[in-house]
Scaffold this active site. Structure first.
Site, PDB file in Angstrom:
ATOM      1  N   ALA A   1       0.794  -1.233   0.000  1.00 20.53           N
ATOM      2  CA  ALA A   1       0.000   0.000   0.000  1.00 20.53           C
ATOM      3  C   ALA A   1       0.829   1.287   0.000  1.00 20.53           C
ATOM      4  O   ALA A   1       0.260   2.381   0.105  1.00 20.53           O
ATOM      5  CB  ALA A   1      -1.021   0.040   1.140  1.00 20.53           C
ATOM      6  N   ALA A   2       2.141   1.167  -0.164  1.00 20.19           N
ATOM      7  CA  ALA A   2       2.958   2.394  -0.231  1.00 20.19           C
ATOM      8  C   ALA A   2       2.572   3.206  -1.473  1.00 20.19           C
ATOM      9  O   ALA A   2       2.381   4.428  -1.412  1.00 20.19           O
ATOM     10  CB  ALA A   2       4.436   2.056  -0.264  1.00 20.19           C
ATOM     11  N   GLY A   3       2.434   2.509  -2.613  1.00 20.99           N
ATOM     12  CA  GLY A   3       2.039   3.195  -3.846  1.00 20.99           C
ATOM     13  C   GLY A   3       0.645   3.792  -3.724  1.00 20.99           C
ATOM     14  O   GLY A   3       0.375   4.890  -4.226  1.00 20.99           O
ATOM     15  N   ASP A   4      -0.238   3.085  -3.042  1.00 24.35           N
ATOM     16  CA  ASP A   4      -1.614   3.586  -2.865  1.00 24.35           C
ATOM     17  C   ASP A   4      -1.615   4.836  -1.984  1.00 24.35           C
ATOM     18  O   ASP A   4      -2.339   5.805  -2.246  1.00 24.35           O
ATOM     19  CB  ASP A   4      -2.491   2.501  -2.222  1.00 24.35           C
ATOM     20  CG  ASP A   4      -2.540   1.240  -3.076  1.00 24.35           C
ATOM     21  OD1 ASP A   4      -2.480   1.370  -4.311  1.00 24.35           O
ATOM     22  OD2 ASP A   4      -2.623   0.135  -2.504  1.00 24.35           O
TER      23      ASP A   4
HETATM   24  O1  RIB Z   1      -1.510  -2.189  -3.312  1.00 19.95           O
HETATM   25  C1  RIB Z   1      -1.675  -3.118  -2.267  1.00 19.95           C
HETATM   26  C2  RIB Z   1      -2.961  -3.867  -2.446  1.00 19.95           C
HETATM   27  O2  RIB Z   1      -2.885  -4.669  -3.604  1.00 19.95           O
HETATM   28  C3  RIB Z   1      -3.298  -4.837  -1.335  1.00 19.95           C
HETATM   29  O3  RIB Z   1      -3.988  -4.228  -0.273  1.00 19.95           O
HETATM   30  C4  RIB Z   1      -4.067  -5.929  -2.048  1.00 19.95           C
HETATM   31  O4  RIB Z   1      -5.393  -6.017  -1.674  1.00 19.95           O
HETATM   32  C5  RIB Z   1      -3.905  -5.627  -3.527  1.00 19.95           C
HETATM   33  O5  RIB Z   1      -5.026  -5.034  -4.049  1.00 19.95           O
END
Ligand code: RIB
Length: 305
Positions: free
Chosen positions: A252-255
């Site tokens: 989730a760093a990119g998110d």
């Molecule tokens: O970017 C990380 C995410 O990728 C995770 O939370 C997983 O669910 C996938 O969608």
């Protein structure tokens, strides 16, 4: 000024196991702790927007099951507008299997479940949200035709379109979509997939950026982990460095980067400063385990001058 950030995308339940190393093909390994976490690239980005000071509306599909009910409740408790997050009969909520090694690296397998049901009709139903939107943020865990509909609606109402091209698809993205994208945020692997250029240094980063721009995208921001992020300003490559931190889990760093970037841009921050804010948020997230669990709050972002 319109402030709303609409996130169209996936929501998953992440099944995480800590391991000493990621298993090789055919290898069985014994891992350590097991966790069931909230995740999904779309939901992670929506949570990041909301925690970092944005006003978020999320458009998504969940299964009509325990994971879906829990995800919907927690998204709503975050303060996210979930009016257009729909529970879907007959399919499961998306699930991701994630081993995380002792260097914080992961590999991810997603079973899309209800994410694959997100349709053009879902976007059309949510049209009133777009009237007040400044930014539409999307990733690639939901069907591309749905994303094209969302981008079209965003353009109709004057909102910017930000695309995080993850996971990178087997088929090239359609020109119809890329031409509506104002900002794209590939990591180095995704940038190489889109441009055919392996990003190893500033020269190759600029080459990749220009190749992606020629596909019709407005701005390209390549995220490069500990090296920070690359973009081009007035034709010149700019690298905005990231702080060095102790990495626990990169999930989730990119998110977090994408959510933070959109929050800063929605407040009128210039691009270099918005990337600095996003780098800081992402660098905090890698110091913690999990997806939603790792995403920081606005009050935690202290930028050095
Ligand atoms: O970017 C990380 C995410 O990728 C995770 O939370 C997983 O669910 C996938 O969608």
């Amino acid at each position: 000024m319109k402030r709303r950030i609409i996130v169209v995308g996936s929501c998953n339940t992440d099944m995480v196991i800590r391991v000493d190393h990621l298993p090789l093909p055919g290898e069985t390994i014994i891992g350590h702790d097991f966790m069931t976490n909230q995740g999904g690239k779309g939901a992670n980005q929506a949570v990041a927007v909301q925690r970092l000071g944005g006003e978020t509306a999320f458009i998504a599909r969940l299964g009509n099951d325990d994971f879906g009910a829990k995800s919907l409740r927690l998204l709503t408790e975050e303060g996210i507008n979930t009016e257009f997050v729909r529970l879907t009969d007959g399919v499961s909520t998306g699930v991701a299997l994630i081993p995380v090694d002792d260097k914080g690296e992961n590999s991810i397998i997603v079973s899309s479940g209800a994410n694959a049901c997100l349709s053009k009709a879902d976007i059309e139903a949510a049209e009133p949200l777009f009237e007040e939107a400044s930014i539409l943020l999307m990733q690639l865990e939901t069907p591309v035709p749905t994303l094209i509909s969302a981008a079209r609606l965003a353009k109709q109402y004057g909102a910017k379109v930000v695309l995080n091209p993850a996971p990178y698809p087997k088929q090239p993205l359609p020109a119809e979509l890329l031409e509506m994208v104002d900002i794209i945020t590939p990591n180095e692997t995704e940038a190489a997939g889109m441009s055919g250029v392996r990003v190893t240094d500033e020269d190759s980063a600029l080459e990749a950026i220009e190749a992606i721009q020629r596909q019709g995208v407005g701005r390209v921001i390549i995220t490069a982990g500990a090296a920070g992020a690359y973009t081009s300003i007035e034709g010149r490559l700019v690298r905005i460095p990231s702080e060095s931190v102790e990495v626990v889990d990169t999930t989730a760093a990119g998110d977090t980067f994408c959510g933070a970037l959109c929050v800063a841009l929605s407040k009128g921050t210039d691009i270099a400063e918005a990337i600095r804010f996003a780098n800081k948020a992402a660098s905090l997230s890698v110091t913690r385990i999990g997806a939603w669990m790792s995403i920081p709050y606005e009050r935690e972002i202290v930028l050095s001058s």
